[in-house]
Design an enzyme around this catalytic site. Structure first.
Site, PDB file in Angstrom:
ATOM      1  CG  ASP A 258      -2.966  12.800   8.881  1.00  0.00           C
ATOM      2  OD1 ASP A 258      -2.517  12.556   7.748  1.00  0.00           O
ATOM      3  OD2 ASP A 258      -4.190  12.853   9.129  1.00  0.00           O
TER       4      ASP A 258
ATOM      5  CB  CYS B  89      -2.105  -3.385  -1.842  1.00  0.00           C
ATOM      6  SG  CYS B  89      -3.006  -2.935  -0.342  1.00  0.00           S
TER       7      CYS B  89
ATOM      8  CG  ASP C 130       2.380   1.418   0.306  1.00  0.00           C
ATOM      9  OD1 ASP C 130       1.997   1.095  -0.829  1.00  0.00           O
ATOM     10  OD2 ASP C 130       2.267   0.675   1.294  1.00  0.00           O
TER      11      ASP C 130
ATOM     12  CB  CYS D 163       1.507   5.593   4.421  1.00  0.00           C
ATOM     13  SG  CYS D 163       0.731   7.139   3.903  1.00  0.00           S
TER      14      CYS D 163
ATOM     15  CG  ASP E 231       1.728   4.490  10.020  1.00  0.00           C
ATOM     16  OD1 ASP E 231       1.777   3.990   8.880  1.00  0.00           O
ATOM     17  OD2 ASP E 231       0.731   4.372  10.762  1.00  0.00           O
TER      18      ASP E 231
ATOM     19  N   PRO F 256       3.742  -1.565   8.126  1.00  0.00           N
ATOM     20  CG  PRO F 256       3.624  -3.902   7.961  1.00  0.00           C
ATOM     21  CD  PRO F 256       3.064  -2.656   7.359  1.00  0.00           C
ATOM     22  N   GLY F 257       6.481  -1.591   7.697  1.00  0.00           N
ATOM     23  CA  GLY F 257       7.908  -1.433   7.445  1.00  0.00           C
ATOM     24  C   GLY F 257       8.493  -2.295   6.346  1.00  0.00           C
ATOM     25  N   GLY F 258       7.680  -3.042   5.612  1.00  0.00           N
ATOM     26  CA  GLY F 258       8.220  -3.876   4.542  1.00  0.00           C
ATOM     27  C   GLY F 258       8.941  -3.064   3.489  1.00  0.00           C
TER      28      GLY F 258
END
Length: 465
Positions: free
Chosen positions: A324, A395, A342, A273, A297, A276-278
């Protein structure tokens, strides 16, 4: 998404308050993300630095304290706030926030600007309503009687610390009164702005020098060896060092995930997942930009952000694929050295940064999210080769999405064993006022009020050979 005045209004350069109003309306009525729409509105209006700062404070402050603001406004309205026109409702919230929390703003400015906005976004009658409510509130500020902890602790936290009732009840039950209060307080604090050094290009010490030269106030992060804390409201994305790919904006708790994954150069890693790529780009750093990362993603447009970050950071080992993660292809079955999930979650660990989340989430969503997380883990596990690692992170801070997901997966997948996390985490994290006794069991829960980071959960299994 481009917030606009109501139909028929003349487009013109907005003030800081009008820019904030446009953002708040988009967040409330269109479900927009505050950070994204705020950036868009500020760029579109070309406000100076002071006005940008004011608009930003108004947006995040009004969203964060909406519960208390609405409770106060209800004392001065003859009908429910929800029944008002959406533009007028947000104008009242903006004005009330300034009166309640911004001592340096003159009362006349808060009231008069609210009335002016009501004339633009409403009519003479609504302008009179705004004027009457805000003036009445200002006259009676000192006489407001808020719920007291000794009388009703739940209501005290709901109103005085501006949290939804279901969250407060959940934390009181799971954490107890003292810790629930500390968490609510922490959620209303301004979070530190941290950046991750791109160690493929520069050391942390070199980056600190460069950012200082660009006018930033810099200090080392508490836990992450690549992390720096930046104390400035200036848009970091405008810096030359950002354009050169010398750093990535990322919270410390998020930086610790790549350390727990601990991939080696040459590994095949699946980030299930990734947008945005962090974390994706951090994994590439840890691997020295050698090996292969499959960044997956479900949203193709979000993978564009992963690719953009990779280009800026000069990372060449990431391949993006849109689908998916519950349908990870069989060709990866048993092939990956590491798989990171994640997972999509309620986000209750980042309320400091994303205050609108607290008003969008409902307790009924937690079982649905947990079911999705379990499904993602099961499919991702099939891609882990014998001896490889499966890492799960969120998170959020809810048991349903964290510990219960881990326990459920472990019970149903005995070939995966949780492993001690202490070798992967910085030693000072365990002395941060919040001992992490579960680290040896294979998972940790970071908390804003204990560790000063976002609320983050990390677990690691290894597949038996």
């Amino acid at each position: 998404m481009n917030p606009k005045p109501p139909k028929g209004k003349v487009k013109r350069r907005a003030s800081a308050r009008e820019a904030a109003l446009q953002v708040l309306h988009a967040v409330e009525e269109e479900g927009a993300y505050a950070n994204l729409v705020l950036n868009r509105v500020l760029e579109g209006q070309n406000l100076n630095k002071l006005d940008r700062g004011l608009a930003t404070e108004l947006v995040y402050g009004t969203l964060k304290w909406r519960g208390k603001v609405d409770w106060v406004l209800s004392r001065f309205l003859s009908r429910p706030l929800e029944k008002l026109d959406p533009w007028i409702r947000e104008i009242l919230r903006l004005g009330a926030y300034q009166l309640l929390f911004m001592d340096r703003i003159p009362v006349s400015a808060a009231c008069n600007e609210g009335v002016n906005l009501a004339k633009i976004y409403g009519h003479k009658g609504t302008a009179g309503l705004v004027n009457g409510v805000l003036r009445n509130l200002e006259r009676n500020l000192q006489g407001l009687e808020y719920p007291q902890p000794g009388e009703d602790l739940r209501e005290h936290l709901v109103v005085n610390y501006s949290h939804p009732r279901w969250m407060v009840e959940k934390w009181l039950e799971e954490l107890g009164p003292e810790e629930a209060l500390a968490l609510c307080k922490a959620n209303n604090e301004v979070p530190p702005l941290t950046v991750r050094t791109n160690t493929l290009k520069v050391s942390r010490e070199q980056l600190a020098e460069i950012l200082t030269g660009e006018g930033m106030e810099i200090s080392p992060a508490n836990y992450a060896p690549e992390g720096l804390v930046v104390r400035d409201l200036f848009a970091l994305t405008r810096l030359e060092s950002f354009r050169q790919g010398l750093f990535q904006v990322q919270d410390e708790s998020s930086m610790l995930v790549a350390r727990v994954v601990n991939p080696r150069p040459g590994d095949l890693v699946i980030d299930a997942c990734s947008a945005p790529g962090g974390k994706t780009t951090h994994l590439a750093q840890v691997m020295g930009n050698r090996g292969k990362i499959m960044a997956v993603d479900i949203h193709p447009h979000k993978l564009g952000l992963v690719e953009e970050n990779c280009r800026r950071l000069d990372i060449e080992m990431v391949e993006t694929q849109a689908f998916d993660a519950r349908e990870l292809p069989d060709r990866w079955s048993g092939k990956a050295d590491c798989v990171l999930v994640d997972a999509p979650c309620s986000g209750l660990g980042v309320l400091r940064r994303r205050p609108e989340i607290r008003w969008r989430k409902e307790i009924a969503q937690l079982p649905e999210l947990a079911a999705l997380q379990k499904a993602l883990l099961v499919k991702a596990a099939g891609c882990v080769k014998p001896g490889g690692a499966l890492i799960y992170s969120t998170c959020t801070i809810t048991r349903e999405e964290n510990l219960q997901v881990v326990e459920d997966f472990s019970a149903k997948n005995p070939e995966f064993g949780l492993v001690d996390l202490t070798p992967y985490l910085p030693e000072n994290l365990f002395n941060a006022g919040g001992h992490l006794p579960t680290a040896t069991k294979g998972y940790v829960q970071l908390m804003p009020h204990i560790h000063g980071t976002d609320g983050f959960f990390i677990a690691r299994w290894e597949r038996k050979s």
